[in-house]
Design a protein around this motif. Structure first.
Motif, PDB file in Angstrom:
ATOM      1  N   THR A 161       0.885  -1.278   0.009  1.00  0.00           N
ATOM      2  CA  THR A 161       0.069   0.046   0.141  1.00  0.00           C
ATOM      3  C   THR A 161       0.777   1.253  -0.063  1.00  0.00           C
ATOM      4  O   THR A 161       0.421   2.372  -0.195  1.00  0.00           O
ATOM      5  N   HIS A 183       0.132   3.901  -2.435  1.00  0.00           N
ATOM      6  CA  HIS A 183      -1.239   4.583  -2.593  1.00  0.00           C
ATOM      7  C   HIS A 183      -1.290   5.811  -1.882  1.00  0.00           C
ATOM      8  O   HIS A 183      -2.512   6.335  -1.975  1.00  0.00           O
ATOM      9  N   THR A 184      -0.145   5.920  -1.168  1.00  0.00           N
ATOM     10  CA  THR A 184      -0.168   7.375  -0.440  1.00  0.00           C
ATOM     11  C   THR A 184       0.890   8.151  -0.969  1.00  0.00           C
ATOM     12  O   THR A 184       1.179   9.066  -1.492  1.00  0.00           O
ATOM     13  N   SER A 242       8.014   1.557  -3.590  1.00  0.00           N
ATOM     14  CA  SER A 242       6.763   2.273  -4.085  1.00  0.00           C
ATOM     15  C   SER A 242       6.643   2.277  -5.771  1.00  0.00           C
ATOM     16  O   SER A 242       5.556   2.057  -6.175  1.00  0.00           O
ATOM     17  N   LEU A 290      -4.857   2.029   5.718  1.00  0.00           N
ATOM     18  CA  LEU A 290      -4.644   3.371   4.767  1.00  0.00           C
ATOM     19  C   LEU A 290      -5.708   4.326   5.178  1.00  0.00           C
ATOM     20  O   LEU A 290      -5.370   5.603   5.288  1.00  0.00           O
ATOM     21  N   HIS A 291      -6.929   4.210   5.628  1.00  0.00           N
ATOM     22  CA  HIS A 291      -7.696   4.962   6.220  1.00  0.00           C
ATOM     23  C   HIS A 291      -7.451   5.617   7.673  1.00  0.00           C
ATOM     24  O   HIS A 291      -7.724   6.734   7.791  1.00  0.00           O
ATOM     25  N   LYS A 307      -4.703   6.141   8.870  1.00  0.00           N
ATOM     26  CA  LYS A 307      -3.374   6.958   8.850  1.00  0.00           C
ATOM     27  C   LYS A 307      -3.990   8.500   8.481  1.00  0.00           C
ATOM     28  O   LYS A 307      -3.538   9.372   8.993  1.00  0.00           O
ATOM     29  N   SER A 308      -5.385   8.471   7.964  1.00  0.00           N
ATOM     30  CA  SER A 308      -5.519   9.952   7.622  1.00  0.00           C
ATOM     31  C   SER A 308      -6.249  10.607   8.815  1.00  0.00           C
ATOM     32  O   SER A 308      -6.956  11.573   8.499  1.00  0.00           O
TER      33      SER A 308
END
Ligand code: COA
Ligand code: NAP
Length: 299
Positions: free
Chosen positions: A166, A169-170, A179, A271-272, A274-275
């Motif tokens: 992932t 993805h960011t 990456s 991933l979510h 982290k935001s």
């Protein structure tokens, strides 16, 4: 953090054999790069638990042989496992591994492209050989594996799973080579899906989050960061190898026969998480406390 959240028993994985029949892959053959250790070893073990034979690829022949013997012990329905040592950067060595697999088992139905190399290094500390080494193992290794196995998969209407990540993805510090490589692999997989769909071949990616007890987790997470990492993951824990293995069983199974060209993120929602700008997971578990520092909250 509540104890219940720290140990979310109900959210743990169950073995794939508790969900799918244990003979769904009987007579099928898996070819897996990186299968001698870590995540891919777990994937091979799970797929063999449903009856498939397997060939595993890596550079360290001795470790690979030991892993193959261990995998064979745990297989169901007489599933066998052979070690086919090769460096995925060497196209001819991979073709030889494929030849040995077909000679032994007669076919290849499933391919996992999992071999990879990674290390933490800032852009300013990278030589071009360091950057290129990761591209050669991850991206060219995946390409070479695809080229060496494609004819066999066309015959069996088989499927690819590429193990990505992932990171891309960011955007993440100190991981530019991997990456870039994993982003390219996801693109390559889409190309395979589109060009090979008409031949009955599927191609998908599994993008794991941090998976505990693996070489990747050892290398890529700072020491002592486990609590901080777990707290940022909505499911409250790092992944297990079996979480990725279960996703692999599903994607190779006929239950996924209409799924191609996609990526399945298996990261517990990390991933979510982290935001989050509000304290997390307190914004779910201690809402009154969090509301006290939020302007205009009506809680
Ligand atoms: N930081 C910066 N550069 C690094 C590095 C680090 N931590 N580790 C290796 N490199 C550089 C080397 O210095 C070399 O560049 P140079 O010739 O300019 O000095 C280049 O990378 C190649 O290193 P080398 O050791 O010769 O490559 P290799 O092919 O033997 O091994 C690696 C490949 C480096 C990726 C090795 O770590 C590996 O084999 N990894 C496999 C297992 C793994 O990474 N598992 C986790 C998967 S997520
Ligand atoms: P691992 O145990 O080190 O797995 C990597 C495997 O690839 C090893 O078995 C290694 O065997 C093989 N390999 C490396 N270079 C090779 C080469 N040139 N040719 C042939 N084989 C090679 O690490 P892991 O953590 O389980 O990672 C497995 C996969 O998951 C990788 O694709 C990784 O990027 C991905 N991933 C891992 C995590 C995580 O948290 N662990 C997270 C996201 C993604 P040899 O050394 O014998 O060659």
């Amino acid at each position: 953090m509540s104890d219940e959240y720290k140990d979310p028993v109900v959210l743990r994985h169950v073995p794939s054999t508790a969900i799918f029949r244990d003979d769904i892959f009987k007579g099928k053959v898996l070819f897996c790069t990186g299968g001698g250790s870590g995540i891919c070893f777990g994937m091979v073990r799970a797929i063999m638990a449903h009856g498939a034979h397997a060939a595993i690829v890596g550079r360290n022949a001795e470790r690979l042989q030991k892993a193959a013997a261990e995998l064979q012990q745990s297989g169901a329905h007489g599933a066998r496992c052979i070690a086919t040592p090769a460096d995925v950067r060497k196209e001819e060595a991979l073709r030889e591994a494929v030849r040995k697999t077909v000679e032994t088992f007669g076919r290849i139905d499933f391919v996992i492209c999992g071999a990879a190399g990674n290390f933490l290094a800032p852009l300013e500390g990278l030589s071009s050989n360091a950057f290129n080494t990761v591209q050669q193992i991850d991206l060219m290794g995946t390409y070479n594996t695809m080229k060496a196995t494609l004819d066999e998969l066309k015959k069996t209407h088989g499927a690819y799973i590429h193990i990505t990540a992932t990171l891309h993805h960011t955007g993440i510090p100190w991981q530019a080579p991997a990456s870039a490589a994993k982003a390219a692999i996801e693109s390559l997989s889409q190309g395979i899906a589109v060009e090979m769909g008409p031949h009955g071949v599927r191609s998908n990616c599994i993008a794991p989050g941090i998976i505990k007890g693996t070489e990747g987790a050892e290398r890529l997470t700072p020491k002592g960061a486990e609590d901080y990492i777990s707290a940022s993951i909505p499911m409250g824990r790092p992944g297990d190898v079996d979480d990725i293995a279960n996703a692999g069983v599903y994607l190779f199974s006929d239950a996924a026969s209409y799924i191609t060209g996609t990526r399945l993120i298996v990261d517990g929602g990390a991933l979510h998480g982290k935001s989050a700008w509000l304290p997390y997971p307190d914004s779910s578990l201690n809402q009154k406390e969090v509301a006290s520092v939020v302007l205009g909250s009506k809680l």
